[in-house]
Design an enzyme around this catalytic site. Structure first.
Site, PDB file in Angstrom:
ATOM      1  N   MET A 126       0.842  -1.202   0.000  1.00  0.00           N
ATOM      2  CA  MET A 126       0.000   0.000   0.000  1.00  0.00           C
ATOM      3  C   MET A 126       0.878   1.253   0.000  1.00  0.00           C
ATOM      4  SD  MET A 126      -2.729  -0.950   2.989  1.00  0.00           S
ATOM      5  CE  MET A 126      -2.187  -2.407   3.824  1.00  0.00           C
ATOM      6  N   THR A 127       1.822   1.273   0.944  1.00  0.00           N
ATOM      7  CA  THR A 127       2.570   2.495   1.240  1.00  0.00           C
ATOM      8  C   THR A 127       3.492   2.905   0.088  1.00  0.00           C
ATOM      9  OG1 THR A 127       2.528   1.830   3.559  1.00  0.00           O
ATOM     10  CG2 THR A 127       4.090   3.559   2.961  1.00  0.00           C
ATOM     11  N   ALA A 131       2.949   8.573   0.333  1.00  0.00           N
ATOM     12  CA  ALA A 131       1.622   8.295   0.895  1.00  0.00           C
ATOM     13  C   ALA A 131       1.659   7.085   1.815  1.00  0.00           C
ATOM     14  CB  ALA A 131       0.612   8.052  -0.225  1.00  0.00           C
ATOM     15  N   GLU A 245      -6.463  -6.588  10.978  1.00  0.00           N
ATOM     16  CA  GLU A 245      -5.041  -6.244  11.064  1.00  0.00           C
ATOM     17  C   GLU A 245      -4.722  -5.581  12.399  1.00  0.00           C
ATOM     18  OE1 GLU A 245      -5.217  -5.112   6.451  1.00  0.00           O
ATOM     19  OE2 GLU A 245      -4.035  -3.778   7.704  1.00  0.00           O
ATOM     20  N   GLY A 343      22.650  -1.561  31.920  1.00  0.00           N
ATOM     21  CA  GLY A 343      23.415  -1.645  30.661  1.00  0.00           C
ATOM     22  C   GLY A 343      23.133  -2.920  29.877  1.00  0.00           C
ATOM     23  N   GLU A 370      -1.924   7.932  15.978  1.00  0.00           N
ATOM     24  CA  GLU A 370      -2.729   9.133  15.707  1.00  0.00           C
ATOM     25  C   GLU A 370      -3.905   8.790  14.789  1.00  0.00           C
ATOM     26  OE1 GLU A 370       0.689   8.957  15.348  1.00  0.00           O
ATOM     27  OE2 GLU A 370       1.036   9.879  17.306  1.00  0.00           O
TER      28      GLU A 370
HETATM   29  C1  LIG Z   1       8.937  -2.097   9.326  1.00  0.00           C
HETATM   30  C2  LIG Z   1       7.777  -1.599   8.530  1.00  0.00           C
HETATM   31  C3  LIG Z   1       6.948  -2.504   7.884  1.00  0.00           C
HETATM   32  C4  LIG Z   1       5.885  -2.048   7.099  1.00  0.00           C
HETATM   33  N1  LIG Z   1       5.143  -2.940   6.377  1.00  0.00           N
HETATM   34  C5  LIG Z   1       4.277  -2.476   5.450  1.00  0.00           C
HETATM   35  C6  LIG Z   1       3.662  -3.354   4.511  1.00  0.00           C
HETATM   36  O1  LIG Z   1       3.875  -4.590   4.543  1.00  0.00           O
HETATM   37  N2  LIG Z   1       2.840  -2.835   3.566  1.00  0.00           N
HETATM   38  C7  LIG Z   1       2.569  -1.500   3.490  1.00  0.00           C
HETATM   39  O2  LIG Z   1       1.825  -1.097   2.607  1.00  0.00           O
HETATM   40  N3  LIG Z   1       3.143  -0.627   4.379  1.00  0.00           N
HETATM   41  C8  LIG Z   1       3.992  -1.089   5.327  1.00  0.00           C
HETATM   42  N4  LIG Z   1       4.599  -0.214   6.199  1.00  0.00           N
HETATM   43  C9  LIG Z   1       4.285   1.203   6.110  1.00  0.00           C
HETATM   44  C10 LIG Z   1       3.481   1.723   7.302  1.00  0.00           C
HETATM   45  O3  LIG Z   1       2.164   1.216   7.284  1.00  0.00           O
HETATM   46  C11 LIG Z   1       3.531   3.259   7.247  1.00  0.00           C
HETATM   47  O4  LIG Z   1       4.858   3.639   7.571  1.00  0.00           O
HETATM   48  C12 LIG Z   1       2.538   3.915   8.202  1.00  0.00           C
HETATM   49  O5  LIG Z   1       1.210   3.697   7.744  1.00  0.00           O
HETATM   50  C13 LIG Z   1       2.777   5.423   8.335  1.00  0.00           C
HETATM   51  O6  LIG Z   1       2.904   6.043   7.089  1.00  0.00           O
HETATM   52  P1  LIG Z   1       4.167   7.014   6.813  1.00  0.00           P
HETATM   53  O7  LIG Z   1       5.376   6.280   7.201  1.00  0.00           O
HETATM   54  O8  LIG Z   1       4.048   7.517   5.435  1.00  0.00           O
HETATM   55  O9  LIG Z   1       3.980   8.214   7.845  1.00  0.00           O
HETATM   56  P2  LIG Z   1       3.114   9.535   7.605  1.00  0.00           P
HETATM   57  O10 LIG Z   1       1.777   9.182   7.093  1.00  0.00           O
HETATM   58  O11 LIG Z   1       3.928  10.503   6.824  1.00  0.00           O
HETATM   59  O12 LIG Z   1       2.970  10.062   9.111  1.00  0.00           O
HETATM   60  C14 LIG Z   1       3.980  10.819   9.766  1.00  0.00           C
HETATM   61  C15 LIG Z   1       3.412  11.308  11.116  1.00  0.00           C
HETATM   62  O13 LIG Z   1       2.268  12.153  10.859  1.00  0.00           O
HETATM   63  C16 LIG Z   1       1.166  11.672  11.588  1.00  0.00           C
HETATM   64  N5  LIG Z   1      -0.077  11.895  10.866  1.00  0.00           N
HETATM   65  C17 LIG Z   1      -0.342  11.601   9.565  1.00  0.00           C
HETATM   66  N6  LIG Z   1      -1.615  11.904   9.274  1.00  0.00           N
HETATM   67  C18 LIG Z   1      -2.168  12.374  10.422  1.00  0.00           C
HETATM   68  C19 LIG Z   1      -3.462  12.862  10.781  1.00  0.00           C
HETATM   69  N7  LIG Z   1      -4.470  12.888   9.918  1.00  0.00           N
HETATM   70  N8  LIG Z   1      -3.669  13.296  12.047  1.00  0.00           N
HETATM   71  C20 LIG Z   1      -2.658  13.255  12.961  1.00  0.00           C
HETATM   72  N9  LIG Z   1      -1.418  12.817  12.679  1.00  0.00           N
HETATM   73  C21 LIG Z   1      -1.184  12.381  11.424  1.00  0.00           C
HETATM   74  C22 LIG Z   1       1.427  10.172  11.770  1.00  0.00           C
HETATM   75  O14 LIG Z   1       0.668   9.659  12.836  1.00  0.00           O
HETATM   76  C23 LIG Z   1       2.921  10.163  11.995  1.00  0.00           C
HETATM   77  O15 LIG Z   1       3.197  10.435  13.332  1.00  0.00           O
HETATM   78  C24 LIG Z   1       5.626  -0.660   7.019  1.00  0.00           C
HETATM   79  C25 LIG Z   1       6.446   0.251   7.698  1.00  0.00           C
HETATM   80  C26 LIG Z   1       7.541  -0.210   8.415  1.00  0.00           C
HETATM   81  C27 LIG Z   1       8.453   0.793   9.045  1.00  0.00           C
END
Ligand SMILES: Cc1cc2nc3c(=O)[nH]c(=O)nc-3n(C[C@H](O)[C@H](O)[C@H](O)COP(=O)(O)OP(=O)(O)OC[C@H]3O[C@@H](n4cnc5c(N)ncnc54)[C@H](O)[C@@H]3O)c2cc1C
Length: 382
Positions: A126-127, A131, A245, A343, A370
């Site tokens: 998805m990610t 986005a 999930e 430690g 959030e």
């Molecule tokens: C180890 C790991 C495994 C993952 N596995 C998968 C996977 O298998 N498939 C997949 O698709 N994705 C995966 N992800 C992605 C993960 O789901 C996203 O990182 C997560 O949804 C957050 O998106 P972002 O990193 O773009 O953060 P952002 O969306 O940029 O958010 C940054 C900050 O802003 C805050 N924020 C954003 N919008 C709002 C709002 N409306 N109100 C308040 N605060 C807000 C967030 O809470 C966060 O603190 C993985 C990530 C990691 C690190």
């Protein structure tokens, strides 16, 4: 308090999972952390042990059992074992649920046997770099070729669990740029399809044995027979599986926190400082008492959620509550447990140090804390 949500057959399954992890995973996990990936053989062994596709029809090699408690047990035991390299949760609790709900009979024939045996490892993408929380902001596009009916897929995904190992990736793509969330579809992209490439296995601060990758799609021709569900139905399908999930991540996080606490209680009784066990200092006692209480409260709530989900009654808001509460509790508990280890807690050799680093992601992936609060607030009519 005694847990009363499991029957004898569940406990027998718990023994089986524990035994599998002790034999096939724990002795090798440190090496897999160095390798930054687990071997395919552990997936095959999990398939043989009946740990993949528990809820898939037996005619495809699955367990034919719809009782969610089996997956809850699997996630609890995986969490307790610190077996973070195993991406079974994505396979079973995410991808599997899309496949079960959306596959045509022909697609089931094609994918389920390998899915259950561990020959076909799956991921969901998805990610994107631009986005994450805002899924509707995705830019990966799939345009239908009017001559062949194929989708031509272009775009980039990131942070994809099982990204290096996956043989089948469910890619979330925009099939109609003018239709908002109704213009999002799910395409199953198979290993080896021209134009589908894997990028780096990303260097994370924890979960080192788990492969997490960038994926690139350049003019990838995906046959229409690989569309999952209806065109434009992708966003709704994703939303439908979110409670599953999220409760699952919450279940996992609580198990990690409980294990860290148990280890720390034992450590606090044995480690000496100033001629007495560190657990006898009033501050340590209070920290341990607080954790014991907070974990017991979370356990009561989580067990109710497991039962509610087993009955298909758990709401989106309740699942979000379980996720944010338990993952944030896990962050707090593992941090306090690390502190009590001094430690030694900072050494990856100690389970508590690994739990602290490995579990930090849980309040981020699957929707951040959030975002969970946003969802809960929406349910309050706000
Ligand atoms: C180890 C790991 C495994 C993952 N596995 C998968 C996977 O298998 N498939 C997949 O698709 N994705 C995966 N992800 C992605 C993960 O789901 C996203 O990182 C997560 O949804 C957050 O998106 P972002 O990193 O773009 O953060 P952002 O969306 O940029 O958010 C940054 C900050 O802003 C805050 N924020 C954003 N919008 C709002 C709002 N409306 N109100 C308040 N605060 C807000 C967030 O809470 C966060 O603190 C993985 C990530 C990691 C690190």
């Amino acid at each position: 308090m005694r847990r009363d949500i499991f029957l004898e057959e569940h406990e027998a399954f718990r023994d089986l999972v524990r035994e599998f992890l002790a034999r096939e995973v724990t002795p090798f996990h440190a090496q897999w952390e160095k390798d930054k990936v687990v071997p395919r053989s552990v997936w095959l062994k999990a398939g043989q042990a009946g740990l993949l596709g528990i809820d898939v029809d037996e005619k495809y090699g699955g367990g034919g059992n719809q009782d969610y408690r089996y997956y809850a047990i699997m996630n609890e035991e995986t969490g307790r074992a610190g077996a973070t390299g195993l991406g079974f949760f994505v396979h079973n609790d995410m991808v599997g649920q899309y496949l079960l709900r959306l596959c045509t009979p022909e697609q089931k024939e094609r994918w389920f046997p390998g899915y259950c045996s561990g020959d076909l490892i799956t991921a969901v993408a998805m990610t994107e770099p631009g986005a994450g929380s805002d899924l509707q902001g995705i830019r990966t596009s799939a345009v239908r070729d009017p001559l062949t009916g194929d989708y031509v897929l272009n775009g980039q995904k990131t942070f994809i669990t099982n990204g290096q190992l996956a043989d089948l990736v469910i890619v979330v793509a925009r099939t109609d740029p003018s239709a908002g969330h109704r213009g999002i579809s799910l395409l199953a992209v198979e290993r080896g399809t021209p134009g589908f490439e894997r990028g780096r296995n990303l260097d994370k601060i924890g979960m080192h044995a788990q492969d997490t990758s960038e994926l690139f799609f350049t003019d990838v021709r995906v046959p229409s027979s690989n569309l999952l569900g209806e065109e434009g139905g992708g966003f709704v399908a994703l939303m439908q599986n979110l409670p599953r999930e999220r409760v699952t991540i919450g279940v996992y996080a609580l198990a990690v926190a409980e294990k860290a606490y148990e280890d720390t209680l034992a450590y606090a009784k044995s480690r000496q400082a100033f001629g007495q066990p560190i657990g006898s200092f009033q501050h340590s006692k209070f920290v341990l008492a607080e954790m014991a209480t907070e974990l017991a409260v979370a356990r009561a709530f989580t067990d109710r959620a497991i039962v509610a989900h087993t009955r298909e009654e758990l709401t989106t808001q309740e699942a979000s509550m379980v996720k944010w509460w338990n993952t944030e509790l896990c962050n707090r508990v593992t941090d306090r447990c690390l502190q009590l280890h001094g430690g030694y807690g900072y050494m990856r050799e100690y389970a508590v140090g690994r739990a602290w680093a490995d579990s930090r992601i849980q309040s981020i992936f699957g929707g951040t804390t959030e975002i969970q609060k946003e969802i809960i607030a929406r349910g309050l009519g706000l």
